[in-house]
Design an enzyme around this catalytic site. Structure first.
Site, PDB file in Angstrom:
ATOM      1  N   GLU A  78      22.624  24.546   9.991  1.00 33.82           N
ATOM      2  CA  GLU A  78      21.699  24.202  11.078  1.00 33.82           C
ATOM      3  C   GLU A  78      20.911  22.930  10.767  1.00 33.82           C
ATOM      4  OE1 GLU A  78      20.795  28.491  10.933  1.00 33.82           O
ATOM      5  OE2 GLU A  78      20.243  28.269  13.035  1.00 33.82           O
ATOM      6  N   ARG A  83      13.077  21.977  14.426  1.00 32.07           N
ATOM      7  CA  ARG A  83      13.649  23.140  15.091  1.00 32.07           C
ATOM      8  C   ARG A  83      12.583  23.709  16.019  1.00 32.07           C
ATOM      9  NH1 ARG A  83      14.308  29.168  13.248  1.00 32.07           N
ATOM     10  NH2 ARG A  83      15.734  29.828  14.872  1.00 32.07           N
ATOM     11  N   HIS A  92      19.986  30.800  18.544  1.00 33.67           N
ATOM     12  CA  HIS A  92      20.955  30.350  17.523  1.00 33.67           C
ATOM     13  C   HIS A  92      21.842  29.208  18.030  1.00 33.67           C
ATOM     14  CE1 HIS A  92      20.796  34.605  15.565  1.00 33.67           C
ATOM     15  NE2 HIS A  92      20.064  33.772  14.857  1.00 33.67           N
ATOM     16  N   ASN A 102      11.210  22.978   9.902  1.00 36.38           N
ATOM     17  CA  ASN A 102      11.265  24.247  10.625  1.00 36.38           C
ATOM     18  C   ASN A 102       9.954  24.981  10.357  1.00 36.38           C
ATOM     19  OD1 ASN A 102      11.805  26.766  11.647  1.00 36.38           O
ATOM     20  ND2 ASN A 102      13.724  27.069  10.525  1.00 36.38           N
ATOM     21  N   ARG A 117      15.940  44.094  13.713  1.00 35.72           N
ATOM     22  CA  ARG A 117      15.872  44.266  15.179  1.00 35.72           C
ATOM     23  C   ARG A 117      16.968  45.199  15.667  1.00 35.72           C
ATOM     24  NH1 ARG A 117      16.128  38.008  16.342  1.00 35.72           N
ATOM     25  NH2 ARG A 117      15.147  37.573  14.358  1.00 35.72           N
TER      26      ARG A 117
HETATM   27  P1  ADP Z   1      19.018  33.694   8.196  1.00 36.66           P
HETATM   28  O1  ADP Z   1      19.350  34.337   9.505  1.00 36.66           O
HETATM   29  O2  ADP Z   1      17.631  34.006   7.719  1.00 36.66           O
HETATM   30  O3  ADP Z   1      19.392  32.226   8.107  1.00 36.66           O
HETATM   31  P2  ADP Z   1      21.303  34.175   6.462  1.00 36.66           P
HETATM   32  O4  ADP Z   1      22.288  33.505   7.340  1.00 36.66           O
HETATM   33  O5  ADP Z   1      21.043  33.614   5.122  1.00 36.66           O
HETATM   34  O6  ADP Z   1      19.928  34.468   7.170  1.00 36.66           O
HETATM   35  O7  ADP Z   1      21.826  35.696   6.275  1.00 36.66           O
HETATM   36  C1  ADP Z   1      21.080  36.630   5.588  1.00 36.66           C
HETATM   37  C2  ADP Z   1      21.889  37.920   5.497  1.00 36.66           C
HETATM   38  O8  ADP Z   1      23.148  37.635   4.870  1.00 36.66           O
HETATM   39  C3  ADP Z   1      21.212  38.989   4.672  1.00 36.66           C
HETATM   40  O9  ADP Z   1      21.330  40.244   5.313  1.00 36.66           O
HETATM   41  C4  ADP Z   1      22.020  38.980   3.378  1.00 36.66           C
HETATM   42  O10 ADP Z   1      22.063  40.238   2.788  1.00 36.66           O
HETATM   43  C5  ADP Z   1      23.401  38.620   3.900  1.00 36.66           C
HETATM   44  N1  ADP Z   1      24.213  38.103   2.803  1.00 36.66           N
HETATM   45  C6  ADP Z   1      24.006  37.005   2.069  1.00 36.66           C
HETATM   46  N2  ADP Z   1      24.939  36.913   1.093  1.00 36.66           N
HETATM   47  C7  ADP Z   1      25.755  37.992   1.216  1.00 36.66           C
HETATM   48  C8  ADP Z   1      26.883  38.491   0.506  1.00 36.66           C
HETATM   49  N3  ADP Z   1      27.383  37.840  -0.522  1.00 36.66           N
HETATM   50  N4  ADP Z   1      27.441  39.648   0.949  1.00 36.66           N
HETATM   51  C9  ADP Z   1      26.939  40.307   1.996  1.00 36.66           C
HETATM   52  N5  ADP Z   1      25.869  39.893   2.697  1.00 36.66           N
HETATM   53  C10 ADP Z   1      25.286  38.764   2.319  1.00 36.66           C
END
Ligand code: ADP
Length: 399
Positions: free
Chosen positions: A383, A90, A179, A9, A240
């Site tokens: 993913e 990706r 997504h 990626n 965003r």
């Molecule tokens: P990406 O879109 O970069 O793949 P992720 O799917 O890892 O991101 O999601 C990131 C978001 O998930 C962040 O806002 C993070 O704060 C939130 N997050 C991760 N773990 C937790 C948790 N235990 N409780 C609440 N939010 C969480």
């Protein structure tokens, strides 16, 4: 590993990679090269004997992939001993050209180049990744997996903006959605959890990560999605804004004299949770809210209310919904979001079981009550596994 795939990626200043077994999704190693092109780059490699971090200047994406290959050689597993089935890439924007993953050849590189204006920040680096991996792995099939492909089943009424007709034809202005790799994976896994074939169920899937989007899935096919021409439209995200009045640009330009580039940056990088609270990480916003911060409380409300509106809209789009599915960082790990977004919807047949909801997270789980007509599910996304699986499917279809 029975079907090893190197998943790549390539972003603007980073390159993420993982060595995934397409058969079962296990990752033998993964890593990130960050700060490409800056004075000092950082490589983090997680292999069989734990995590290794090193710093050195990484000039460009070729240098980044070479650094990753060095890390495999030094820390394992040795790629020389792995019979790679494919390198899976990706690619963010496949436009209306790609409705499925495809083998990388000169024609594909040209097509992705033509799509650059639609997603310059993403497709540029993705293209670099494709070219570099082709050079470094000349004998391994390269497969491009597009974030937009899953949404190519949207009907014209859902993907057409009500703008002058020529814009769509001449400038490819339409809703594409993103997504898609996650939605494909999660839809199939959700159907599995319901014990039904994927092409038999209707789902509202909520991918809530740093980027957030909602998709209406009818019998396994995407029929509407909240992101549009770009990944800015729709739900509230980490940085965003999601939906705003389209006249906002003109207003800010007129009243404040901001340039289009300033406004674009503000809506993409300084809005959403960050804009409302100063923090884009949902965990931090939750902590602020728990400590009584009023802005964080409002941001949480705005975030959940927007999700609720899309659930309602897609319920109407589908007519019948088998399950509402939550995935990605926030979707999986924030029970408070799930309950706030879905509370009081018993008349729609949606009933969250609070005890189940609080416990869910890392495994596919039903969090609705036994009597809820519409199931509410938490399904972790993967993913990398989906890219690996799609890459192998393309390679096998060629042989
Ligand atoms: P990406 O879109 O970069 O793949 P992720 O799917 O890892 O991101 O999601 C990131 C978001 O998930 C962040 O806002 C993070 O704060 C939130 N997050 C991760 N773990 C937790 C948790 N235990 N409780 C609440 N939010 C969480």
């Amino acid at each position: 590993m029975s079907a090893p795939v190197l998943v790549v990626n390539a972003g603007s200043s980073s390159l993420k990679y993982s060595l995934v077994d397409a058969a079962d999704g296990t990752a033998a190693a993964s890593g990130t090269v960050e700060r490409i092109g800056e004075d000092s780059g950082v490589l983090t490699h997680r292999g069989p004997d734990g995590e290794h971090r090193s710093e050195r200047r990484v000039a460009d994406h070729e240098d980044a992939l070479r650094a990753a290959l060095d890390a495999f050689a030094v820390h394992g597993p040795s790629l020389a001993d792995v019979d790679l089935r494919a390198v899976g890439h990706r690619v963010v924007h496949g436009g209306a050209t790609f409705s499925a993953p495809a083998l990388v050849d000169d024609a594909l590189l040209e097509a992705v180049t033509r799509l650059m204006p639609l997603a310059p920040l993403h497709n540029g680096p993705n293209l670099e990744g494709l070219k570099v991996a082709r050079r470094l792995f000349p004998d391994v099939p390269q497969v491009a997996v597009f974030d937009t492909a899953f949404h190519q089943t949207l009907p014209p009424r859902a993907f057409t903006y009500a703008v002058p007709h020529g814009w769509a034809e001449e400038h490819r202005i339409r809703r594409y959605g993103f997504h898609g790799t996650s939605f494909a994976f999660v839809s199939r896994a959700a159907a599995g959890l319901l014990g039904r074939p994927a092409d038999d169920v209707n789902l509202v899937v909520l991918h809530l990560g740093n980027g957030c989007s909602a998709t209406a899935v009818e019998r396994g096919r995407s029929v509407d999605t909240s992101m549009g021409l770009t990944p800015l439209e729709g739900l509230v995200m980490g940085t965003r804004s999601g939906d705003v009045d389209p006249a906002l640009h003109a207003h800010l330009h007129r009243e404040l004299g901001w340039s289009l580039a300033d406004i674009d940056t503000a809506l993409n990088k300084r809005s959403g949770l960050r804009g409302m609270t100063g923090e884009n990480d949902f965990r931090k916003v939750s902590q602020m809210r728990a400590a009584g911060d009023e802005r964080a409380a409002l941001a949480f409300d705005v975030y959940c209310y927007r999700i609720r509106k899309y659930v309602g809209a897609y319920y109407a789009v589908l007519g019948h919904v088998d399950a509402v599915v939550f995935t990605a960082g926030v979707g999986q790990h924030a029970p408070a979001v799930r309950s706030a977004a879905l509370s009081g919807l018993q008349r729609l047949g949606i009933e969250v079981d609070e005890e189940r909801n609080q416990r869910a997270g890392d495994r596919p789980t039903v969090v609705s009550t036994d009597t809820s007509e519409v199931a509410v599910l938490v399904v972790p996304t993967d993913e990398e596994w989906e890219i690996a699986r799609q890459a192998v499917a393309v390679v096998e279809s060629q042989s």
